[in-house]
Design an enzyme around this catalytic site. Structure first.
Site, PDB file in Angstrom:
ATOM      1  N   ARG A  70      -0.899  -1.653  -1.685  1.00 52.00           N
ATOM      2  CA  ARG A  70      -1.014  -2.032  -0.769  1.00 52.00           C
ATOM      3  C   ARG A  70      -1.935  -1.559  -0.009  1.00 52.00           C
ATOM      4  NH1 ARG A  70       2.911  -4.744  -2.758  1.00 52.00           N
ATOM      5  NH2 ARG A  70       4.895  -5.108  -1.878  1.00 52.00           N
ATOM      6  N   HIS A 110      -3.594 -11.264  -2.628  1.00 48.67           N
ATOM      7  CA  HIS A 110      -2.164 -11.002  -3.626  1.00 48.67           C
ATOM      8  C   HIS A 110      -1.205 -10.765  -4.330  1.00 48.67           C
ATOM      9  CE1 HIS A 110       1.504  -7.892  -1.384  1.00 48.67           C
ATOM     10  NE2 HIS A 110       1.261  -8.705  -2.915  1.00 48.67           N
TER      11      HIS A 110
HETATM   12  P1  NDP Z   1       7.343   2.703  -8.723  1.00 52.68           P
HETATM   13  O1  NDP Z   1       8.090   2.811  -7.186  1.00 52.68           O
HETATM   14  O2  NDP Z   1       7.735   2.912  -9.374  1.00 52.68           O
HETATM   15  O3  NDP Z   1       5.933   3.748  -9.077  1.00 52.68           O
HETATM   16  C1  NDP Z   1       5.203   4.653  -7.601  1.00 52.68           C
HETATM   17  C2  NDP Z   1       4.996   5.346  -7.727  1.00 52.68           C
HETATM   18  O4  NDP Z   1       3.901   6.027  -6.739  1.00 52.68           O
HETATM   19  C3  NDP Z   1       5.206   6.713  -8.797  1.00 52.68           C
HETATM   20  O5  NDP Z   1       4.318   7.250  -9.041  1.00 52.68           O
HETATM   21  C4  NDP Z   1       5.117   7.706  -7.488  1.00 52.68           C
HETATM   22  O6  NDP Z   1       5.721   9.057  -7.496  1.00 52.68           O
HETATM   23  C5  NDP Z   1       4.114   7.402  -6.578  1.00 52.68           C
HETATM   24  N1  NDP Z   1       3.928   8.017  -5.650  1.00 52.68           N
HETATM   25  C6  NDP Z   1       4.664   7.587  -4.764  1.00 52.68           C
HETATM   26  N2  NDP Z   1       4.171   8.276  -3.153  1.00 52.68           N
HETATM   27  C7  NDP Z   1       3.726   8.813  -3.390  1.00 52.68           C
HETATM   28  C8  NDP Z   1       2.399   9.423  -3.392  1.00 52.68           C
HETATM   29  N3  NDP Z   1       2.545   9.981  -1.357  1.00 52.68           N
HETATM   30  N4  NDP Z   1       1.636  10.829  -3.369  1.00 52.68           N
HETATM   31  C9  NDP Z   1       0.655  10.135  -4.809  1.00 52.68           C
HETATM   32  N5  NDP Z   1       2.711   9.627  -5.678  1.00 52.68           N
HETATM   33  C10 NDP Z   1       3.271   9.079  -4.692  1.00 52.68           C
HETATM   34  O7  NDP Z   1       7.043   1.305  -8.041  1.00 52.68           O
HETATM   35  P2  NDP Z   1       5.744   0.373  -8.742  1.00 52.68           P
HETATM   36  O8  NDP Z   1       4.647   1.039 -10.148  1.00 52.68           O
HETATM   37  O9  NDP Z   1       6.805  -0.879  -9.587  1.00 52.68           O
HETATM   38  O10 NDP Z   1       4.618  -0.324  -7.972  1.00 52.68           O
HETATM   39  C11 NDP Z   1       3.659   0.211  -7.493  1.00 52.68           C
HETATM   40  C12 NDP Z   1       4.164  -0.485  -5.610  1.00 52.68           C
HETATM   41  O11 NDP Z   1       2.639  -1.636  -6.202  1.00 52.68           O
HETATM   42  C13 NDP Z   1       4.955  -1.217  -4.830  1.00 52.68           C
HETATM   43  O12 NDP Z   1       5.847  -0.112  -4.399  1.00 52.68           O
HETATM   44  C14 NDP Z   1       3.579  -2.377  -4.454  1.00 52.68           C
HETATM   45  O13 NDP Z   1       2.778  -1.835  -3.133  1.00 52.68           O
HETATM   46  C15 NDP Z   1       2.495  -2.941  -5.133  1.00 52.68           C
HETATM   47  N6  NDP Z   1       2.854  -3.910  -5.868  1.00 52.68           N
HETATM   48  C16 NDP Z   1       1.201  -4.711  -5.890  1.00 52.68           C
HETATM   49  C17 NDP Z   1       1.227  -5.841  -6.222  1.00 52.68           C
HETATM   50  C18 NDP Z   1       0.588  -7.497  -6.106  1.00 52.68           C
HETATM   51  O14 NDP Z   1       0.760  -8.129  -6.393  1.00 52.68           O
HETATM   52  N7  NDP Z   1      -0.371  -6.613  -5.712  1.00 52.68           N
HETATM   53  C19 NDP Z   1       3.125  -6.479  -7.379  1.00 52.68           C
HETATM   54  C20 NDP Z   1       4.242  -5.356  -7.220  1.00 52.68           C
HETATM   55  C21 NDP Z   1       3.536  -4.138  -6.577  1.00 52.68           C
HETATM   56  P3  NDP Z   1       6.840   9.467  -8.110  1.00 52.68           P
HETATM   57  O15 NDP Z   1       6.242   9.067  -9.906  1.00 52.68           O
HETATM   58  O16 NDP Z   1       6.550  11.025  -8.508  1.00 52.68           O
HETATM   59  O17 NDP Z   1       7.848   8.809  -7.964  1.00 52.68           O
HETATM   60  C1  OXD Z   2       5.111  -6.775  -4.128  1.00 54.43           C
HETATM   61  C2  OXD Z   2       4.968  -7.879  -5.238  1.00 54.43           C
HETATM   62  O1  OXD Z   2       5.950  -5.948  -4.303  1.00 54.43           O
HETATM   63  O2  OXD Z   2       4.901  -9.212  -5.352  1.00 54.43           O
HETATM   64  O3  OXD Z   2       3.072  -6.823  -4.075  1.00 54.43           O
HETATM   65  O4  OXD Z   2       6.179  -7.855  -5.928  1.00 54.43           O
END
Ligand code: NDP
Ligand code: OXD
Length: 316
Positions: free
Chosen positions: A231, A279
């Site tokens: 993000r 994005h």
């Molecule tokens: P998940 O919830 O499956 O994974 C999030 C990961 O981030 C977990 O491993 C979590 O740790 C870690 N995390 C969260 N907070 C912290 C912190 N403070 N310090 C260290 N690690 C942290 O999410 P997804 O993998 O499904 O998606 C991740 C992000 O990708 C979404 O939230 C979104 O922002 C972004 N995204 C972007 C897209 C795009 O097109 N650009 C499309 C889809 C998603 P833990 O495992 O310990 O909980």
């Molecule tokens: C996001 C998505 O979270 O596109 O950015 O899924």
């Protein structure tokens, strides 16, 4: 009959309505703002960047669906009804799309494709030396659904892969670090930093001058590379531009920005070291995502637990 509503102020709603009708023919599918009908009817709502107040004004709402993997925009609505479960997208189609993006951009930097493109434009035949994937360490911040899949695929390509998450993880052939205690060592090993973190108060501004300073300078290019598909809130954009200008960052691929669409006057647009995508790292494809949502509604109506629930206190 249960009614379902889309709240999609920034996306064309017609493909989503068509897909939902195909995925759940018995559902009464509506859409905000003009085809919402009586707000009392709506039991399920699926949203992307919903305006504040809309979800809060659906008095009989049972489940909220985020049409993306990230839920920060929905959670930022102060009027969001409490105690209503929220399900986010976790689907192999979206996961594969994200891993394609990460592998594509890691390889683009690793194989210096932008330099080759520039040479082609200038009709320059310059066969410069390249290096092996094993000489490059990719650090994946966020080892959730998306980060783990990308990490596995990068391992398959032969890269050294390290990862960082909030709680400790075990992943084959990936050295995993966790929490604030593990961050410095993770960064110190990372030549290409991939951010796949959710936007939370803890991750806001995490990619800043101090973090960039801690990244490895022992990699093939002598300075680190950033790929952010998490993000925009996570990057301090003035710090990124300074680091790119000074050489503290070798290059960056940015899919996300603090303001989207990226304003036309942003310096990122024509920065020679920056690759921009709108994005679009991992699109949500309507029929795939609607089939997933329809499956969750069916589970809910059969009294089965919903999957991929958002932990509101944690923020993701
Ligand atoms: P998940 O919830 O499956 O994974 C999030 C990961 O981030 C977990 O491993 C979590 O740790 C870690 N995390 C969260 N907070 C912290 C912190 N403070 N310090 C260290 N690690 C942290 O999410 P997804 O993998 O499904 O998606 C991740 C992000 O990708 C979404 O939230 C979104 O922002 C972004 N995204 C972007 C897209 C795009 O097109 N650009 C499309 C889809 C998603 P833990 O495992 O310990 O909980
Ligand atoms: C996001 C998505 O979270 O596109 O950015 O899924």
């Amino acid at each position: 009959m249960s009614s379902f509503a889309f709240i999609l102020p920034t996306w064309p709603v017609a493909p989503w309505r068509d897909a939902m009708i195909k995925a759940a023919p018995k559902l009464d599918v509506r859409s905000w703002p003009d085809k919402l009908g009586k707000v009392e009817d709506i039991a399920y709502a699926a949203a992307w960047l919903p305006p504040p107040d809309v979800l809060g004004n659906l008095p009989n709402l049972k489940v909220i669906f985020s049409l993306g993997a990230g839920v920060d925009a929905i959670l930022s609505d102060k009027t969001l009804p409490k105690n209503i479960p929220m399900v986010r997208v976790n689907d192999p189609d979206l996961t594969n799309r994200m891993s394609e993006y990460i592998v594509l951009h890691v390889l683009m930097h690793h194989r210096q494709q932008r330099r080759l493109d520039a040479n082609q434009h200038a009709r320059v035949w310059d066969s410069f030396p390249t290096h092996a994937a094993r000489d490059m360490t990719v650090g994946v911040m966020g080892l959730g659904v998306l980060g783990q899949d990308a990490a596995r695929k990068l391992v398959m390509m032969g890269f050294n892969v390290v990862g960082w998450s909030r709680s400790a993880k075990q992943l084959e052939n990936v050295t995993c670090y966790a929490g604030t205690a593990g961050l410095a060592e993770f960064l110190g090993r990372t030549d290409i930093l991939v951010c796949l973190l959710p936007a939370t108060t803890e991750t806001d501004g995490i990619i800043n001058a101090s973090l960039i300073r801690q990244l490895s300078r022992k990699g093939p290019f002598g300075a680190p590379i950033l790929i952010n598909a998490g993000r925009g809130r996570q990057q301090v954009e003035a710090d990124l531009l300074n680091a790119l200008d000074s050489g503290a960052l070798y290059a960056a691929t940015l899919d996300v920005f603090s303001k989207e669409p990226l304003p036309a006057d942003s310096r990122f647009w024509n920065h020679p070291k920056v690759t921009i995508t709108p994005h679009a790292a991992a699109d949500s494809e309507p029929l795939t995502i609607c089939s997933y949502v329809a499956g969750q509604i069916a589970r809910y109506e059969q009294g089965l637990p919903l999957e991929n629930l958002v932990d509101r206190a944690r923020g993701y």
